[in-house]
Structures are given as C-alpha cells and as structure tokens.
Scaffold this active site. Sequence first.
Site, mmCIF file in Angstrom:
data_model
loop_
_atom_site.group_PDB
_atom_site.id
_atom_site.type_symbol
_atom_site.label_atom_id
_atom_site.label_comp_id
_atom_site.label_asym_id
_atom_site.label_seq_id
_atom_site.Cartn_x
_atom_site.Cartn_y
_atom_site.Cartn_z
ATOM 1 N N GLU A 181 0.867 -1.181 0.000
ATOM 2 C CA GLU A 181 0.000 0.000 0.000
ATOM 3 C C GLU A 181 0.908 1.237 0.000
ATOM 4 O OE1 GLU A 181 -3.371 0.070 0.130
ATOM 5 O OE2 GLU A 181 -3.795 -2.048 0.505
ATOM 6 N N ASP A 192 -4.936 -3.423 6.670
ATOM 7 C CA ASP A 192 -5.399 -4.162 5.495
ATOM 8 C C ASP A 192 -5.949 -5.527 5.918
ATOM 9 O OD1 ASP A 192 -5.186 -4.716 2.402
ATOM 10 O OD2 ASP A 192 -4.147 -6.380 3.365
ATOM 11 N N LYS A 196 -9.962 -7.119 5.730
ATOM 12 C CA LYS A 196 -10.255 -8.433 5.147
ATOM 13 C C LYS A 196 -10.890 -9.352 6.187
ATOM 14 C CE LYS A 196 -6.510 -7.998 1.796
ATOM 15 N NZ LYS A 196 -5.063 -8.207 1.575
#
Lengths: 417, 417
Positions: A181, A192, A196
Amino acid sequence: MSKKLKIGLFGFGVVGQGLHDIIKGQDLNIEVIKIAIKNPEKKRNLDKKLFTTDHQELLDHPDINTIVELIDDADAAYAIVKKALISGKNVVSANKKMIALHLAELVALQKKYGTSLLYEGSVCGSIPIIRNLEEYYDNELLHGISGIFNGSSNYILSKIFNEGMSYDLALKQVQDLGFAESDPILDVGGYDAKYKLAIATAHAYGLFINPDHILNIGIQNLSESDVKYAKEKNFKIKLVPTARKISTQQVITYVLPKFVRSDDFIYNVENEYNCVTVQAAFADKQFFFGKGAGGHPTGAAVLSDIAALRYGYKYEYKKYQQQNGLVHTDNVNLEVYLRYEHEYTVEKLKIENIRERFSNKDYKYVIGNVSLKSLLENRELLQNKDVFIAHTGKITYTAQQILGAKNNLLSIATLEN
Amino acid sequence: MSKKLKIGLFGFGVVGQGLHDIIKGQDLNIEVIKIAIKNPEKKRNLDKKLFTTDHQELLDHPDINTIVELIDDADAAYAIVKKALISGKNVVSANKKMIALHLAELVALQKKYGTSLLYEGSVCGSIPIIRNLEEYYDNELLHGISGIFNGSSNYILSKIFNEGMSYDLALKQVQDLGFAESDPILDVGGYDAKYKLAIATAHAYGLFINPDHILNIGIQNLSESDVKYAKEKNFKIKLVPTARKISTQQVITYVLPKFVRSDDFIYNVENEYNCVTVQAAFADKQFFFGKGAGGHPTGAAVLSDIAALRYGYKYEYKKYQQQNGLVHTDNVNLEVYLRYEHEYTVEKLKIENIRERFSNKDYKYVIGNVSLKSLLENRELLQNKDVFIAHTGKITYTAQQILGAKNNLLSIATLEN
C-alpha cells in the site's frame, strides 16, 4: 445458456490490467465495453476509444450490465458501487476497505434493487475464501478462521526470518516490488488484514463488525531481540488475523503477530503468499493457500466473480439475515509475549499469570495473559516503538465459555489451539 | 430468489447420513422427499415413510426435482444418474468411479436435456477443487495439478512414517476406522486416486482420459528398506496423483508414490487428509487442504453442490467443448527410485542414466530415469512384491518439450518441480 456480460471497468492499474491479461484469448462470453481511468495521458496498449475519464458515462451506458470496480480510492469506489447497484447493474469489486466499511448498506441495496455485488478478490487474492464461507459452513459449526491475509507484511517477515534481512531493508524491497500500500502502515500495522478479516467474519458468522472495533497490532515495532527470541524457540512470527467462536453466542476477532510452530501450515507460507485456515465441525480443518497480492492473482479472483455473475450468482448473507444472536466480544484472555521498556506498560495492560520474565539493560519481556479488552483500550500505548506484542497461540476461556463451547460441538483441544 | 430443491436421495450410508446431519437445523430451502435404500430391515432414526427400496419411485416422483446419488455401486449409480438427467432432474453425485468412466456421455446428456450434474464430493471430499478448476484456470495457463487424493493410503503412510507402524497393522487400522474401500487395493493400489485424477484432469485440461490409460502404481509393495531409505534422506513417501502440461499440446498423468521434502506442503498432510496443489501462470501456486474421506467432509461438498443447484449452476466444460487440441501422452521420462530383486526388472523397464545404485543380499535399488510409456507397458511386472517404485519428483523433458513449455509461459524451474 449463460448471460453475456458487458462490462464497464473502473480502474486500469495492476489488477485491472491483470484481469485484462487473463480474459484476453479466452472464450468467456464477456466483453469490456468501456474503461474509466484517472489519467488520460498515460500510454496504454489498447484502443483509445475504450477509455474515458467520465465515471457517469459507464454508469449510464445502456449496453453495460456489469460494473467491475478496481480503483484504490475507497470513497470514490463506494460512490460508484452504490450508483451501479441502484441502477440495476451487477458489480464486482476488490476494494476491501470500502466493503468492510459499508457492508450493511451494500447488502440492503442489493436486496432492494435485486442486484448482485461480488468481491472474492477483496480477501486473499486468488484464494476462494468468501465463496467457501458463504456456501460451506453453517455459523454454528464454524469454530474459527485465521491465516495470513497481507502479503506485504508477510514478505517482510519472510525476509527477516529466512534471510536475516533488516526490517527497513525488507520494507523497502516490498515497496520496490510494487505490492505494498502507498502508506506502509496499512500493511505492516495490520489495517489491510483487519478490513479483510471484517469481510471474512461477515460471511463466516453473519456479524458485520465495524473495523474500528477489531484490534489490529502490527509488526512495525518488531526488534532484533524479538526475532532472536522466536528463532531460539524454533518459532516464526507471522501476522495473523483471527475470528473465533468462543461460546454458543460469542465471537472474538483480532489481528496480532503470532508465534507459529513448524508443524503449522502457516509456518511455510512465505513472501507475498496468503493462506486461510478454517476449522469447522463437519468439514474439520481446511487450509487454502495462494498468492494474495498482485494483479494476476487478484485478477483471477475477480474473473471468477465475473464468471459467477453469468449464471446469476449472489451472496445470500444467510447467516446475517437469520439474526443468529451471535455477538462480538472482547471478554477473553490471550497469552502474549510482551517486550517493553517501562514496567508501567505491564501494569497498564494488566498482564496476569506471568509465566516467564526476562530483563537486562537492553531487553525486557514477559509472557503472560492479557484481556483483549485491555489491548483494545491501550492501542495507543502499543504503538510505542519500545513495545512489541505477539500472541503465543493460547487463549484462556472462562468456565462458562468452555461449557458453552462444549455444547457447541467444540472440543477443548480445538479451543486451545 | 433461489429455487426450492426437493430431493430424492439414493443411499443412506456414511455420506448420506453425514449430509443429513449437516442439513438438519439449517434453513436451506431444501427438502428430502424420499430416500432409496438397499436394506429395509436396518434400523434408522428417521420416519419409515421416508424410505423405499424402489429406485423408480424416486425417479418418477413428480415432486422431486433433484437427485442426490450416494451409493457405492458404480453400475447402479450410472443407471440412476442417466435416467435422472434424461427425465429432467438435476443430479449431485459423489461416485468418482462412475463419473470417471462415463464422463463424455454424462456431459452429452446434460447438454441434450438441459440438466445439471455436479460432483464436487467425488474428488477430495471437502476441498472445492472441481469448481476451482472449472472457473479459475484457462487450460493454457495451468501448469499442473497434484496432491493427495486418497485418505486411506495416506493414513497408512502416516502411521508407517510417524509411528513406525507396520504396513499390515496400519491397513487394518484404516479398515477398522471405516474409511477404506471394501477392497483395499482400490485405495493402496492408487485406483481411487486415479479415478479422481481423471475427473480433475477433465476440468483442468478438457481432456477426458480413459482411466485405463492412466498409470497407477500404489504403496502395497512398500518395504521397511524403502521407508528406511526415505527417512535417511529426510523424505516422506506420499502417494501422489499428477497431471501436468509438458508442452503446448501435451499432458501427462500418473499416480505414483513420491519422495516428498519437508518444505513441500504435502509433507505435512497426514492421516485421512487430502490436498491439491495447483500451479498456474496467473494465480501462481495454490494449495487446498482438507478432509478427503468420511461422511461429514464429503457431505459438506455434496451440500455445496446442492446449494449451487438452487441458483442453476452447471459445469460448462468449456475446455472440453472448445477442442483445444491437447493430447494425453506417455512420452516423458521420470526419475525414479526402484527397489528390485532381479536385474531383469531394471532391464525390462529400461532404466537409464542411473545415478545411484545399491545392492546387498537383502536390498537392491537404483535411481535413474524411466519413460512413462515403459512403466505403463510393464504394469504387471510392477505389481510383483519384490518391486517398489517411487518418483523422486524430477521429470526430464525433450528439447522440443522444453521449448514448447517456454512458449507457454512455463519456466524451467516450474517444470523441474
């Protein structure tokens, strides 16, 4: 037999191009009608007429029946997906942040407008985990999911553990490779992975959890002492998101560095690869491994969603719709390794049952129990460079939770893993 | 939204009951209308009116729109499935032998009568491999699939390697546990794995291969010397079915014992677990692990097929329909370990490039290259108790094959694995 998909594609970055590479030359009954891009100046290999900078042109296009959204900006993606679902177009997206933040609304929109939103590519790239959670496991029978959800941080850990590379050099390498990222803290800080995990938990348990309520501790404070400690015990350290049922009614979630033993599949998951471990009553243990980051693996997952739209596939969100009474809780104790500098840290976190303690002038750690609640309350403290925390893998339950788990077909052995 | 499925179930053995356990208590819009059984005398927990011994009653039943076939007998299963597809009913089956033997005809019947036959449960139980091969990978880009497809033989190998158990005792144990075929040679001789490989190859490459043309060498001749040799090199021996593309046009298939190194995921797949490794250009390497045998894991796979039928899912057999020009070949050399008694065996098999040779009065082996063609031609010789053969993992290609592979996005490193 299957419907012809006429696609409006948003974004032609690494995933969009990966998708295009994969579609090319395949006879899939799919046609890309138009591609919306940000920068019209960039040189591209395809016919110029395919591209536009006007989002509305795709959304209003009468021939386009399917929107594929592959842009980075979560806010812009949200606006696009919302409009598309309202205007009767099905959507495929790989934007984990956008989906994690807006899932309840996106589900309501799908229901109201009879449209379908698929997002297999948003969690663990090429691994078909959402579809599996959606179709295979009743939430009652699903003990837990965990794995490696972020390729960049795993790449860094691999370089540190297998090649003795420094954290900073490994981070630079992963950035040069282009699968990090733009702000590295999103990867190494576990954000992140947390988005998820929120999506996976929605399909595992029907719980739509605000990502802010999920603990994410990353690997950014990992020191040479921590690595040395883990290596001496033959552990590797991995960044592991976990959702786990701890009683008939309670689910815990967290993203934490974890000591992993060599007989665990996760141990051999290296570099930018991802994996998911699922424990369930009937299917028992399942393990999925594949590339998590990069244009082609994610493109492959996006393509499988597109293929599913051809025969009208929708997520049913059955576990969410049926109001199963599950709640998200922090009321659980985790055994952790805590490296620290000031005794204040140990006291503030309320570490209990300390079973190992070491201290010299450069290096201090304890191993003991801490409540998930306390970790969440002290998130800022845990960001300090002098603190590193890792889960040993042990969870301590209350007597009531153990009883509940037993009634729920879980064995204590399962709980203790 | 989704169609209500009214099921006629054939067979109420371990998988049928497993399926029933899983469905129970779930809100799935599924109703079991009638169950066909062989023995009406057996005591069962369900209402007697649910059962019948008359197959035709299910096939003619106006309310039943879906047949779930879970019986052992491949011939009877074939008759049932054929009639059901012709009469407009969709079918779910887990009968690998029946499907492997009749696939071309079953595909034609589905096309002609607009019905759908799904069989995820036939290959590796709870692992969703068929759906993944069908939807994820273009055959051009799929380098190979391999794995552990037979839980019984893997259980035996685990007991031998991890607990020093004898082959005979391990075989007895797996039979007592109830997840072995009634004739053990079907498991330990690699027949079961071969049927599953034939089905997987159909979905991977669009090649419908007669199982008779696939080499299957099993573990029934494994001796203590072989185990000792493997252990000294830190290998485990696993029974590994493989399908691999070796040029733009050629696919090889075989089931062989294989020396497996500790950094291979397969190494840690123990007991009745199964796994599948997929290597492909875009998704790169994927690995799926889960329980292969038993009522509940297979029941879970069958249930996922049933769930897919609710929204009209069909396998498209795209790779088969598009006549991709791929051929099945035996024209490849494998490096093998061969334990033997008579030099005649080495000569007859035409072992070449022997790079290791050992012989004393009790134990003789060579390591060298042998063509797949020669192994197929000498299948009977390889059944002799004094012969054991295992693949070292190395494949030797012709210059032409290597060139073809390169053009096909394969790297030599991939080929050599």
